[in-house]
Motif scaffolding. Structure first.
Motif, PDB file in Angstrom:
ATOM      1  N   SER A   1       0.836  -1.210   0.000  1.00  0.00           N
ATOM      2  CA  SER A   1       0.000   0.000   0.000  1.00  0.00           C
ATOM      3  C   SER A   1       0.866   1.253   0.000  1.00  0.00           C
ATOM      4  CB  SER A   1      -0.922   0.002   1.229  1.00  0.00           C
ATOM      5  OG  SER A   1      -1.780  -1.101   1.223  1.00  0.00           O
ATOM      6  N   ASN A   2       1.937   1.237   0.800  1.00  0.00           N
ATOM      7  CA  ASN A   2       2.826   2.396   0.860  1.00  0.00           C
ATOM      8  C   ASN A   2       3.538   2.631  -0.470  1.00  0.00           C
ATOM      9  OD1 ASN A   2       2.179   2.952   3.507  1.00  0.00           O
ATOM     10  ND2 ASN A   2       3.862   1.735   4.352  1.00  0.00           N
ATOM     11  N   GLN A   3       3.916   1.522  -1.143  1.00  0.00           N
ATOM     12  CA  GLN A   3       4.562   1.665  -2.443  1.00  0.00           C
ATOM     13  C   GLN A   3       3.599   2.261  -3.468  1.00  0.00           C
ATOM     14  OE1 GLN A   3       6.767  -1.689  -3.991  1.00  0.00           O
ATOM     15  NE2 GLN A   3       7.279  -2.382  -1.940  1.00  0.00           N
ATOM     16  N   ILE A   4       2.355   1.823  -3.422  1.00  0.00           N
ATOM     17  CA  ILE A   4       1.350   2.358  -4.341  1.00  0.00           C
ATOM     18  C   ILE A   4       1.165   3.855  -4.095  1.00  0.00           C
ATOM     19  CG2 ILE A   4      -1.101   2.311  -4.945  1.00  0.00           C
ATOM     20  CD1 ILE A   4      -1.034  -0.712  -4.357  1.00  0.00           C
ATOM     21  N   ILE A   5       1.089   4.204  -2.807  1.00  0.00           N
ATOM     22  CA  ILE A   5       0.903   5.623  -2.456  1.00  0.00           C
ATOM     23  C   ILE A   5       2.115   6.444  -2.892  1.00  0.00           C
ATOM     24  CG2 ILE A   5       0.766   7.221  -0.501  1.00  0.00           C
ATOM     25  CD1 ILE A   5      -0.907   5.066   0.942  1.00  0.00           C
ATOM     26  N   SER A   6       3.322   5.918  -2.637  1.00  0.00           N
ATOM     27  CA  SER A   6       4.533   6.666  -2.952  1.00  0.00           C
ATOM     28  C   SER A   6       4.712   6.880  -4.443  1.00  0.00           C
ATOM     29  CB  SER A   6       5.760   5.935  -2.386  1.00  0.00           C
ATOM     30  OG  SER A   6       5.695   5.872  -0.983  1.00  0.00           O
ATOM     31  N   HIS A   7       4.229   5.934  -5.249  1.00  0.00           N
ATOM     32  CA  HIS A   7       4.434   6.022  -6.689  1.00  0.00           C
ATOM     33  C   HIS A   7       3.210   6.547  -7.436  1.00  0.00           C
ATOM     34  CE1 HIS A   7       7.693   3.279  -5.457  1.00  0.00           C
ATOM     35  NE2 HIS A   7       8.337   3.756  -6.505  1.00  0.00           N
ATOM     36  N   THR A   8       2.187   6.969  -6.688  1.00  0.00           N
ATOM     37  CA  THR A   8       1.015   7.562  -7.329  1.00  0.00           C
ATOM     38  C   THR A   8       1.366   8.933  -7.888  1.00  0.00           C
ATOM     39  OG1 THR A   8      -0.477   6.388  -5.827  1.00  0.00           O
ATOM     40  CG2 THR A   8      -1.367   8.346  -6.952  1.00  0.00           C
ATOM     41  N   ALA A   9       0.983   9.182  -9.134  1.00  0.00           N
ATOM     42  CA  ALA A   9       1.336  10.444  -9.798  1.00  0.00           C
ATOM     43  C   ALA A   9       0.602  11.629  -9.174  1.00  0.00           C
ATOM     44  CB  ALA A   9       1.019  10.354 -11.284  1.00  0.00           C
ATOM     45  N   GLU A  10      -0.621  11.400  -8.652  1.00  0.00           N
ATOM     46  CA  GLU A  10      -1.382  12.473  -8.030  1.00  0.00           C
ATOM     47  C   GLU A  10      -0.908  12.725  -6.597  1.00  0.00           C
ATOM     48  OE1 GLU A  10      -2.780   9.913  -9.541  1.00  0.00           O
ATOM     49  OE2 GLU A  10      -3.645  10.821 -11.340  1.00  0.00           O
ATOM     50  N   GLY A  11      -1.024  13.989  -6.179  1.00  0.00           N
ATOM     51  CA  GLY A  11      -0.704  14.304  -4.800  1.00  0.00           C
ATOM     52  C   GLY A  11      -1.710  13.681  -3.853  1.00  0.00           C
ATOM     53  N   LEU A  12      -1.230  13.172  -2.719  1.00  0.00           N
ATOM     54  CA  LEU A  12      -2.105  12.522  -1.746  1.00  0.00           C
ATOM     55  C   LEU A  12      -1.881  13.155  -0.384  1.00  0.00           C
ATOM     56  CD1 LEU A  12      -4.083  10.005  -1.517  1.00  0.00           C
ATOM     57  CD2 LEU A  12      -2.118   8.808  -0.538  1.00  0.00           C
ATOM     58  N   ILE A  13      -2.975  13.478   0.289  1.00  0.00           N
ATOM     59  CA  ILE A  13      -2.908  14.065   1.624  1.00  0.00           C
ATOM     60  C   ILE A  13      -3.932  13.365   2.503  1.00  0.00           C
ATOM     61  CG2 ILE A  13      -4.470  15.925   0.887  1.00  0.00           C
ATOM     62  CD1 ILE A  13      -3.081  17.718   2.960  1.00  0.00           C
ATOM     63  N   VAL A  14      -3.503  12.893   3.671  1.00  0.00           N
ATOM     64  CA  VAL A  14      -4.386  12.186   4.602  1.00  0.00           C
ATOM     65  C   VAL A  14      -4.412  12.951   5.916  1.00  0.00           C
ATOM     66  CG1 VAL A  14      -4.853  10.010   5.788  1.00  0.00           C
ATOM     67  CG2 VAL A  14      -3.776   9.982   3.536  1.00  0.00           C
ATOM     68  N   THR A  15      -5.607  13.216   6.442  1.00  0.00           N
ATOM     69  CA  THR A  15      -5.744  13.899   7.732  1.00  0.00           C
ATOM     70  C   THR A  15      -6.525  13.012   8.689  1.00  0.00           C
ATOM     71  OG1 THR A  15      -7.892  14.988   7.389  1.00  0.00           O
ATOM     72  CG2 THR A  15      -5.957  16.043   6.407  1.00  0.00           C
ATOM     73  N   ASP A  16      -6.408  13.325   9.994  1.00  0.00           N
ATOM     74  CA  ASP A  16      -7.275  12.638  10.954  1.00  0.00           C
ATOM     75  C   ASP A  16      -8.655  13.285  10.911  1.00  0.00           C
ATOM     76  OD1 ASP A  16      -7.132  15.007  12.392  1.00  0.00           O
ATOM     77  OD2 ASP A  16      -5.703  14.233  13.858  1.00  0.00           O
ATOM     78  N   LYS A  17      -9.549  12.817  11.763  1.00  0.00           N
ATOM     79  CA  LYS A  17     -10.924  13.316  11.704  1.00  0.00           C
ATOM     80  C   LYS A  17     -11.034  14.776  12.111  1.00  0.00           C
ATOM     81  CE  LYS A  17     -12.071  11.460  16.304  1.00  0.00           C
ATOM     82  NZ  LYS A  17     -12.973  10.542  17.037  1.00  0.00           N
ATOM     83  N   HIS A  18      -9.986  15.311  12.744  1.00  0.00           N
ATOM     84  CA  HIS A  18     -10.005  16.717  13.151  1.00  0.00           C
ATOM     85  C   HIS A  18      -9.348  17.619  12.104  1.00  0.00           C
ATOM     86  CE1 HIS A  18     -11.386  15.371  17.030  1.00  0.00           C
ATOM     87  NE2 HIS A  18     -10.308  14.603  17.188  1.00  0.00           N
ATOM     88  N   GLY A  19      -8.851  17.027  11.030  1.00  0.00           N
ATOM     89  CA  GLY A  19      -8.261  17.821   9.960  1.00  0.00           C
ATOM     90  C   GLY A  19      -6.765  18.025  10.069  1.00  0.00           C
ATOM     91  N   THR A  20      -6.084  17.305  10.964  1.00  0.00           N
ATOM     92  CA  THR A  20      -4.628  17.416  11.084  1.00  0.00           C
ATOM     93  C   THR A  20      -3.964  16.450  10.114  1.00  0.00           C
ATOM     94  OG1 THR A  20      -4.822  17.994  13.429  1.00  0.00           O
ATOM     95  CG2 THR A  20      -2.669  17.236  12.651  1.00  0.00           C
ATOM     96  N   ILE A  21      -3.020  16.945   9.345  1.00  0.00           N
ATOM     97  CA  ILE A  21      -2.351  16.110   8.336  1.00  0.00           C
ATOM     98  C   ILE A  21      -1.498  15.029   9.021  1.00  0.00           C
ATOM     99  CG2 ILE A  21      -0.702  16.090   6.417  1.00  0.00           C
ATOM    100  CD1 ILE A  21      -1.477  18.997   5.872  1.00  0.00           C
TER     101      ILE A  21
END
Length: 504
Positions: free
Chosen positions: A384-404
């Motif tokens: 999963s991490n490799q897929i995320i790292s090599h994804t051409a689109e920018g990816l941003i994940v936050t917790d439920k409070h909006g903290t990255i």
């Protein structure tokens, strides 16, 4: 033609090597009638060959890559002539110890074939090929069954000398049929070790093989004498029962490799260690000979299959360092056969039974079972991490409070913010000020109602330049329907927008 015969040739080489490796344990009921061996030192005589047979697997695996299998088998068979002859004329405990140590070369040649043979076959067949080669373990069964029968007729000393003829014959066969043009790998040993010694997968595989092959060797070495002394079975009968154990474990090895070519290897290892755990617990209750047979057969099935599965994983995880890793993993397996007989003997002398020793085996197998589960899910997470790292689109994940909590490299390339600059912050750090508060209110209302939102959004890079992005936000919920994280997928549309403006 030469390349086609390497699999059967090297498998037969391993068979001969293993036949020689277990001469002492196969003939021990006969040898101890002529040579006085203290009971507390008996286990040392049968376990000593395992030491060198384990430790030498590391350099032999490396040199098999450097010089080729043909030269390594030729040298090994020449070396084995000396301890075999020395043991045949032995008349003391020390003679057996010295000769037994050098017999270890017969077990060490295992790492030669598992390093050489994958060069001749595609990856999708490595499990089955190494499993077929590993069936050379059958050599231990041949010696365990045949040596006592022959010794009953001509004596143990003459029986040992017959192995000199066998070793000479296979030296000649390898001289003419061995592959002189095998592909060589000349990466320095230090560089190979440096590249793998911190890899947790190598040490996990070493532990797994310590249990599977170690159990196979330990039972092979210990069963003949154990069945005679503990159950009062005839020496030839004990040899036949031990040979049955070896045959089952050996036949399961190519089957395990074949299954590993078709199914997930770590899932197969879960079944292997669950089986060993249960069988060892059964043996710890000191059952009757019938239940003891059942427990031993389960261990034979599981360890045999496990041996095949593990050597599917080695070339898959360590292609460039296969020689040295094969050596390290197989060495740990050999050492796994060295310690159990000594431990069982020590515990028997202290407690009067073997229950604690078998229970210890069950607990180590249980730990391995848990570790396999961890590796399985770790592997899925790494994917999963490799897929995320090599994804051409920018990816941003936050917790439920909006903290990255995570961004990928494409996010850094797009915004200019490194991961350590973004994690712990709020995505509002990217705001350009172009969108109104009402825009964001409607966006989050849509996410709350539908779980997702898509649309164009102007944001600002770290250097202050604005850019247009296509943003997709998704809410990640748990089984109770509660939001746990938000995931944003970002595509840069600035150049495309400018192109459309010019065309318009």
């Amino acid at each position: 033609m030469v390349k086609k015969v390497q699999l059967p040739l090297q498998t037969l080489n391993l068979t001969v090597g293993f036949m020689t490796w277990v001469i002492l344990s196969s003939l021990m009921p006969f040898i101890k009638e002529d040579i006085a061996i203290p009971p507390e030192q008996l286990a040392w005589v049968t376990a000593i060959p395992v030491v060198l047979g384990s430790l030498l697997r590391i350099p032999l695996g490396y040199y098999a890559n450097l010089f080729g299998a043909r030269k390594m088998f030729l040298v090994s068979f020449i070396i084995l002539l000396f301890p075999v002859y020395y043991i045949s004329i032995a008349d003391s405990f020390i003679d057996l110890m010295v000769g037994g140590l050098l017999l270890g070369v017969g077990g060490a040649i295992f790492s030669v074939g598992v390093t050489s043979l994958p060069k001749y076959y595609p990856k999708e067949r490595h499990g089955f090929v190494n499993g077929i080669y590993g069936a050379g373990n059958l050599g231990t069964a041949i010696s365990t069954f045949a040596a006592p029968v022959i010794a009953s007729s001509i004596g143990w000393s003459a029986t040992v000398q017959l192995y000199l003829l066998l070793l000479g014959a296979f030296f000649a066969i390898n001289f003419f049929l061995g592959d002189k043009k095998e592909e060589k790998v000349k990466t320095p040993l230090f560089e190979q070790i440096k590249g793998v010694y911190k890899n947790e997968k190598m040490w996990a595989l070493s532990l797994f093989y310590f249990i599977t092959f170690g159990s196979f060797v330990a039972f092979t070495v210990y069963l003949p004498n154990f069945l005679v002394t503990d159950f009062g079975i005839d020496k030839v009968d004990a040899g036949m029962r031990t040979a049955g154990f070896i045959i089952v474990a050996t036949l399961m090895r190519p089957l395990g490799g074949w299954l590993a070519d078709r199914f997930h290897s770590l899932v197969l290892l879960m079944f292997v260690f669950a089986g060993v755990t249960g069988a060892a617990i059964l043996l710890s209750f000191a059952p009757s000979i019938e239940w003891y047979t059942v427990g031993c057969l389960i261990i034979a099935f599981c360890t045999g299959a496990g041996n095949g599965v593990i050597f599917k994983l080695v070339p898959m995880y360590f292609h460039k360092q296969a020689g040295v890793v094969n050596g390290i993993v197989s060495a740990m397996g050999g050492l796994g056969g060295f310690f159990p007989p000594l431990m069982l003997t020590l515990l028997f002398n202290v407690t009067g039974h073997y229950a604690i020793g078998f229970m210890a085996l069950s607990q180590v197998a249980l730990v391995s079972f848990v570790l396999v589960i961890w590796l399985y899910f770790q592997e899925r997470l790494d994917l999963s991490n490799q897929i995320i790292s090599h994804t051409a689109e920018g990816l941003i994940v936050t917790d439920k409070h909006g903290t990255i909590i995570m961004v990928n490299p494409a996010f850094t390339e797009l915004t200019g913010y490194e991961a350590d600059e973004a994690v712990g912050k709020n995505p509002s750090m990217l705001k350009s000020g172009i969108q109104t508060k009402e825009f964001y209110r409607k966006m989050w209302k849509t996410i709350e109602e539908t779980g997702t939102w898509q649309g164009e959004l102007w944001n600002r890079r770290k250097d202050g330049r604005n850019y247009l992005e296509w943003l997709t936000i998704s809410a990640i919920k748990n089984d109770a329907g509660e939001v746990q994280q938000y995931v944003g997928l970002i595509s840069d549309m600035t150049e495309q927008k400018m192109k459309w403006s010019k065309e318009g």
